[in-house]
Design a protein around this motif. Structure first.
Motif, PDB file in Angstrom:
ATOM      1  N   THR A 146       0.700  -1.416   0.039  1.00 26.00           N
ATOM      2  CA  THR A 146      -0.015   0.307   0.081  1.00 26.00           C
ATOM      3  C   THR A 146       1.032   1.097  -0.129  1.00 26.00           C
ATOM      4  O   THR A 146       0.605   2.225  -0.585  1.00 26.00           O
ATOM      5  CB  THR A 146      -1.110   0.568   0.914  1.00 26.00           C
ATOM      6  OG1 THR A 146      -1.893  -1.283   1.162  1.00 26.00           O
ATOM      7  CG2 THR A 146      -1.789   1.082   1.240  1.00 26.00           C
ATOM      8  N   ASN A 147       1.301   1.641   0.658  1.00 30.21           N
ATOM      9  CA  ASN A 147       3.354   2.377   0.898  1.00 30.21           C
ATOM     10  C   ASN A 147       3.505   2.957  -0.400  1.00 30.21           C
ATOM     11  O   ASN A 147       3.550   3.772  -0.830  1.00 30.21           O
ATOM     12  CB  ASN A 147       3.878   2.136   1.792  1.00 30.21           C
ATOM     13  CG  ASN A 147       3.484   2.252   3.578  1.00 30.21           C
ATOM     14  OD1 ASN A 147       1.843   3.292   3.592  1.00 30.21           O
ATOM     15  ND2 ASN A 147       3.233   1.896   4.405  1.00 30.21           N
ATOM     16  N   ALA A 148       3.941   0.846  -0.389  1.00 26.89           N
ATOM     17  CA  ALA A 148       4.660   1.711  -2.398  1.00 26.89           C
ATOM     18  C   ALA A 148       3.418   1.962  -3.140  1.00 26.89           C
ATOM     19  O   ALA A 148       4.037   2.978  -4.734  1.00 26.89           O
ATOM     20  CB  ALA A 148       5.101   0.600  -2.830  1.00 26.89           C
ATOM     21  N   GLU A 152       4.364   5.794  -5.240  1.00 30.72           N
ATOM     22  CA  GLU A 152       4.879   6.244  -7.041  1.00 30.72           C
ATOM     23  C   GLU A 152       3.141   5.842  -7.397  1.00 30.72           C
ATOM     24  O   GLU A 152       3.217   7.662  -9.020  1.00 30.72           O
ATOM     25  CB  GLU A 152       4.008   4.795  -7.320  1.00 30.72           C
ATOM     26  CG  GLU A 152       4.535   3.688  -8.733  1.00 30.72           C
ATOM     27  CD  GLU A 152       3.914   2.701  -8.868  1.00 30.72           C
ATOM     28  OE1 GLU A 152       2.848   2.102  -9.586  1.00 30.72           O
ATOM     29  OE2 GLU A 152       5.112   1.747  -8.331  1.00 30.72           O
ATOM     30  N   THR A 153       1.486   7.367  -6.539  1.00 31.43           N
ATOM     31  CA  THR A 153       1.111   7.904  -7.157  1.00 31.43           C
ATOM     32  C   THR A 153       1.300   9.247  -6.883  1.00 31.43           C
ATOM     33  O   THR A 153       0.918   9.725  -7.820  1.00 31.43           O
ATOM     34  CB  THR A 153      -0.215   7.274  -6.538  1.00 31.43           C
ATOM     35  OG1 THR A 153      -0.895   5.709  -6.862  1.00 31.43           O
ATOM     36  CG2 THR A 153      -1.838   8.312  -7.083  1.00 31.43           C
TER      37      THR A 153
END
Length: 155
Positions: A146-148, A152-153
Motif C-alpha cells: 500500500t505504501n509503495a 508511486e501515485t
C-alpha cells in the motif's frame, strides 16, 4: 502475496524469522532451557538454515506441489492455505532434524528422537503459521504494498 522479488524477500524473511523465533521459544520452554542467550544462539543458525531451506528447497517444492493439485487456483484462500500447509510439513520435517542434531549431536536413538521432535513441533507450527505468523506477515506485506502504491501515485 508478494508481487516482485523485493517483496518476496521481505515476506520470506519476515515469515521465516517469525516462525523460527516462535518455534525456538516453544522448544526452549519445552526442554526447560529458556534463556535470552539460548534463544539468540539458537535463533541465528536456525534462521539461516530455515531461510535457505525455504528459498531453495521447501518453498519451491511446496509451490510446485500446490499448483499441481486439482484445486481452484483462482481462490486465493485455498492456495494460501495449501502452500502454507505444505510449507509447514516440509519445514517441520527438516527443522526437527536440525533441532535434534543441534541440541546435542546425534542421539543413540535418532529415529525416536526425530519422530518425537517432529510430533511435538507440528502441533505448534501448524497453528502458529496459520493463525499468527501467516496473517501477520501478509498484513505487513500489505502495508508495504500500500505504501509503495501510494508513493508511486504521488510521483
Amino acid at each position: 502475496m508478494p508481487t516482485n522479488k523485493k517483496e518476496g524477500i521481505i515476506f520470506t524473511t519476515l515469515m521465516c524469522f517469525s516462525m523460527v523465533l516462535g518455534m525456538s521459544i516453544y522448544n526452549l520452554f519445552l526442554h526447560g532451557g529458556f534463556s535470552f542467550v539460548a534463544l539468540i544462539t539458537g535463533l541465528i543458525p536456525g534462521f539461516i538454515v530455515a531461510f535457505i531451506l525455504d528459498v531453495f528447497v521447501i518453498g519451491v517444492l511446496a509451490k510446485k506441489i500446490a499448483f499441481s493439485l486439482p484445486l481452484n487456483k483462482d481462490n486465493k484462500l485455498v492456495m494460501i492455505l495449501t502452500i502454507s500447509c505444505l510449507m509447514i510439513l516440509g519445514m517441520v520435517t527438516c527443522m526437527s532434524l536440525f533441532g535434534v542434531l543441534i541440541e546435542g549431536g546425534i542421539p543413540n536413538d535418532l529415529g525416536g528422537a526425530y519422530r518425537h521432535a517432529w510430533a511435538m513441533n507440528i502441533i505448534v507450527a501448524l497453528p502458529l503459521q496459520l493463525i499468527v505468523v501467516g496473517p501477520f506477515s501478509r498484513a505487513i506485506l500489505g502495508k508495504i504494498q500500500t505504501n509503495a502504491a501510494t508513493a508511486e501515485t504521488a510521483e
